[in-house]
Design an enzyme around this catalytic site. Structure first.
Site, PDB file in Angstrom:
ATOM      1  N   ASP A 110      -5.090 -10.255  -8.094  1.00  0.00           N
ATOM      2  CA  ASP A 110      -5.489  -9.464  -9.261  1.00  0.00           C
ATOM      3  C   ASP A 110      -4.345  -8.729  -9.951  1.00  0.00           C
ATOM      4  OD1 ASP A 110      -5.248  -7.950  -6.953  1.00  0.00           O
ATOM      5  OD2 ASP A 110      -7.028  -6.732  -7.303  1.00  0.00           O
TER       6      ASP A 110
ATOM      7  N   GLU B  54     -12.136   0.284 -10.343  1.00  0.00           N
ATOM      8  CA  GLU B  54     -11.771  -0.653 -11.410  1.00  0.00           C
ATOM      9  C   GLU B  54     -12.656  -0.538 -12.655  1.00  0.00           C
ATOM     10  OE1 GLU B  54      -9.857  -1.728  -7.795  1.00  0.00           O
ATOM     11  OE2 GLU B  54     -12.029  -1.575  -8.171  1.00  0.00           O
TER      12      GLU B  54
ATOM     13  N   ARG C 116       0.718   3.794  -3.276  1.00  0.00           N
ATOM     14  CA  ARG C 116       0.075   5.079  -2.992  1.00  0.00           C
ATOM     15  C   ARG C 116       1.092   6.197  -2.786  1.00  0.00           C
ATOM     16  NH1 ARG C 116      -5.572   3.877   0.220  1.00  0.00           N
ATOM     17  NH2 ARG C 116      -5.636   1.623  -0.080  1.00  0.00           N
TER      18      ARG C 116
ATOM     19  N   GLU D 283       0.820  -1.219   0.000  1.00  0.00           N
ATOM     20  CA  GLU D 283       0.000   0.000   0.000  1.00  0.00           C
ATOM     21  C   GLU D 283       0.854   1.270   0.000  1.00  0.00           C
ATOM     22  OE1 GLU D 283      -3.044   0.035  -0.583  1.00  0.00           O
ATOM     23  OE2 GLU D 283      -3.841  -1.915  -0.009  1.00  0.00           O
TER      24      GLU D 283
END
Length: 633
Positions: free
Chosen positions: A397, A532, A269, A265
């Site tokens: 994913d 998404e 980010r 993360e």
């Protein structure tokens, strides 16, 4: 011998003064009502039941007609799939709201909140008459929440209902006018400004806004929302807001603190956001702050070189989660774009070498299913764990996304990455791809120990955009065909919900005779403002020019404003996309709503192909654009 017959009357004894205390408990009421019912004669009970039955029969046509009016749902098995249009409630605005014809012509002002966007298709019949309800209200912290489209604070409780304007997506053919598309573009900018207002007023310098309680949530204590939003503001041309955020980065942002951060993360980010903003602005401040990359390197000090999930950036130590020694495959294989770019900029090869070793090991591991990988990998021995589960949803994913994007980033010169990507897509087609019943929506399910499950996360909706990006870069044309089919499915995950917003997870019906393609379990009905689907809409529109993708984006933006907007500033994730009257706010605005969702919507509505060109930039999985390297590098 028969029991004595009951008398055809009942007697009720009332306690006199001082004759006992009053008891209104649920248990007492249930017992009291049952005793009175048993005291009635059989004739009296029969008459009551007959009357109730007659009333039910008499009201049945009206009830069914009302439900038929409410349902914009899927037609019978002989019909074709049509867009399901949720009931759209008018958004409250101030009494001095300008008329629609003036709204679309004005320049962006200090007013917050997008122009009203009407539904894509009008419902047939008299559904609008039957659904004209009063707003549900309830107390929440210091304000009154009204979920007829928006959260209304007490100081704004005098707002009325806005007149509907023509929604550009009302045209089924996708041939929207330039004026309507400009309205959508302006609406995204205003949505961002409303989000930013809430963050600035109630959560400045903190990680996430809690818009309902007008407070903040701290995850790492590193200003996640602010850093995630930097390049969005630059792309949108919000220079004033950008300069305010830049000043905070220059004077307040520090990584010299003892705090545990998640490697994945914080990489996508913070490191990704800083590197992206450096490239877009040319301001060396952001490259200097990207030294967080060096503070994350202790995560790779493991026996297998598969990184730990958590790093203390102040102490320089790293560790796995408390409950396991595993890391998720998606997390360790979705930090490569950022560390590779950091090496290129700093001329320090250690960053790229660390993440390249991870890809090398995953490439040669056994336990894959036609290129599909399990969800977990052990940091001690470097082997896949919890094998037998294959998904393109959570925990796996972005592994597939970064295979393609690393290949593009490096100038399409790394065949191993392309080989793994192409094999994985073939594995998806062979094992995970199915069609729903009755209308044949193409979807990507999951495999669990040899059993197929028709479960699809919203996260999987990254795939249409990734497939389209691959086709744009010379991969097989049928990748684009599959991208279009999956894009339709991801759109239906929104359109078939009563709020027009997608749930976190859906299940597709595959049995003949099904009347509905999509089912949603109660625990899966939340919406986190995820990006998404609009991400993939952006890619599909950029590569095809089909206006329907802009139309669908307009719908989604409208529904975010109908059901998640908080009038004092910000937007909130919700618990129930199936309940338009009270979608149940969660009081949290994720940083990716500003960093990803609104950025992709803005780029979707922009007709400038050079605004973050997809031939010169590749987006990381947090929507931060990084440059494609020259082929010579």
């Amino acid at each position: 011998m028969h029991p004595p017959s009951r008398q055809d009357y009942t007697s009720v004894s009332l306690a006199g003064p001082g004759g006992g205390s009053y008891n209104n408990s649920k248990q007492w009421r249930r017992q009291s009502c049952w005793r009175k019912w048993k005291q009635l004669s059989r004739l009296q009970r029969s008459l009551i039941l007959v009357i109730l039955f007659i009333c039910g029969v008499a009201s049945y046509p009206a009830v069914t007609e009302h439900l038929r009016g409410r349902s914009g749902g899927v037609a019978d098995g002989n019909s074709v799939l049509r867009t399901v249009v949720p009931h759209m409630l008018p958004e409250p605005v101030r009494q001095d709201q300008p008329s629609p014809e003036h709204t679309s012509q004005r320049k962006l002002s200090k007013k917050r909140g997008p122009p009203a966007l009407q539904n894509r298709l009008q419902k047939k019949g008299n559904a609008s008459d039957s659904e004209d309800k009063a707003a549900h209200g309830r107390k929440e912290q210091e304000g009154v929440i009204s979920w007829r489209g928006a959260v209304v604070d007490t100081e704004q409780a005098t707002e009325g209902h806005r007149d509907n304007e023509d929604h550009p997506a009302a045209n089924r053919t996708g041939k929207t006018s330039n004026k309507s598309r400009a309205s959508c573009l302006e609406a995204v900018q205003e949505t961002f400004l409303h989000s930013w207002k809430g963050y600035k007023d109630f959560a400045w310098g903190h990680d996430e806004l809690r818009p309902l309680s007008k407070s903040y949530n701290e995850w790492f204590g590193l200003g996640l929302t602010l850093i995630d939003s930097l390049d969005t503001m630059w792309i949108m041309g919000l220079k004033k807001e950008f300069e305010e955020a830049k000043s905070w980065v220059a004077t307040e942002l520090t990584f010299n603190k003892s705090v545990d951060v998640n490697l994945f993360e914080s990489t996508i980010r913070i490191l990704g956001g800083l590197l992206s903003t450096y490239h877009l602005t040319g301001d060396a401040l952001f490259l200097d702050r990207a030294d967080i990359g060096s503070r994350l390197m202790p995560a790779f000090n493991t026996p297998s070189k598969i990184p730990y999930s958590d790093v203390n950036i102040g102490r320089g130590t790293a560790h796995p989660p408390r409950w396991t020694s595993d890391s998720t495959v998606a997390e360790v294989t979705s930090i490569q774009l950022e560390f590779r770019e950091l090496s290129r900029l700093t001329q320090e090869p250690r960053y790229q070498a660390a993440v390249a070793e991870v890809m090398k090991q995953v490439h040669k591991l056994g336990g894959k299913l036609d290129g599909l990988v399990p969800m977990f990998i052990n940091t001690n021995n470097g082997q896949f764990t919890h094998q037998g589960i294959y998904t393109l949803g959570a925990r796996a994913d972005s592994y597939y996304e970064y295979l393609l994007k690393q290949w593009i980033q490096g100038g399409r010169t790394e065949p191993q990455l392309l080989e793994d990507y192409l094999q994985a897509i073939e594995g998806v087609k062979k094992n995970l791809l199915h069609k729903s019943s009755p209308h044949g929506l193409t979807f990507v399910g999951e495999i669990s120990h040899g059993q197929f499950s028709p479960k699809m996360d919203h996260l999987v909706c990254f795939l249409p955009g990734t497939l389209a990006l691959g086709a744009h870069n010379g991969l097989p044309a049928d990748h684009m065909d599959l991208a279009k089919e999956l894009m339709e499915t991801c759109y239906q995950m929104y359109a078939q919900m009563e709020t027009g917003l997608s749930p976190e997870i859906v299940h597709f019906n595959m049995h003949q005779g099904s009347t509905r393609d999509i089912d949603v379990k109660l625990a899966d009905r939340h919406n986190l403002l995820r990006p998404e689907t609009v991400e993939s809409l952006f890619y599909l529109y950029r590569f095809t020019g089909d206006r329907k993708y802009q139309d669908w984006g307009c719908e989604i933006l409208q529904n975010f404003n109908k059901y998640t907007k908080v009038s004092s500033g910000g937007y909130t994730s919700i618990n129930n996309v199936r309940d338009p009257d009270y979608p149940s706010p969660r009081d949290k605005m994720e940083s990716f709503f500003l960093g990803e969702t609104l950025k992709y919507l803005y780029l979707l509505f922009s007709d400038d192909p050079d605004l973050v060109s997809l031939d010169r930039y590749v987006f990381n999985t947090e929507a931060h654009p990084l440059p494609v390297w020259p082929s010579a590098v």
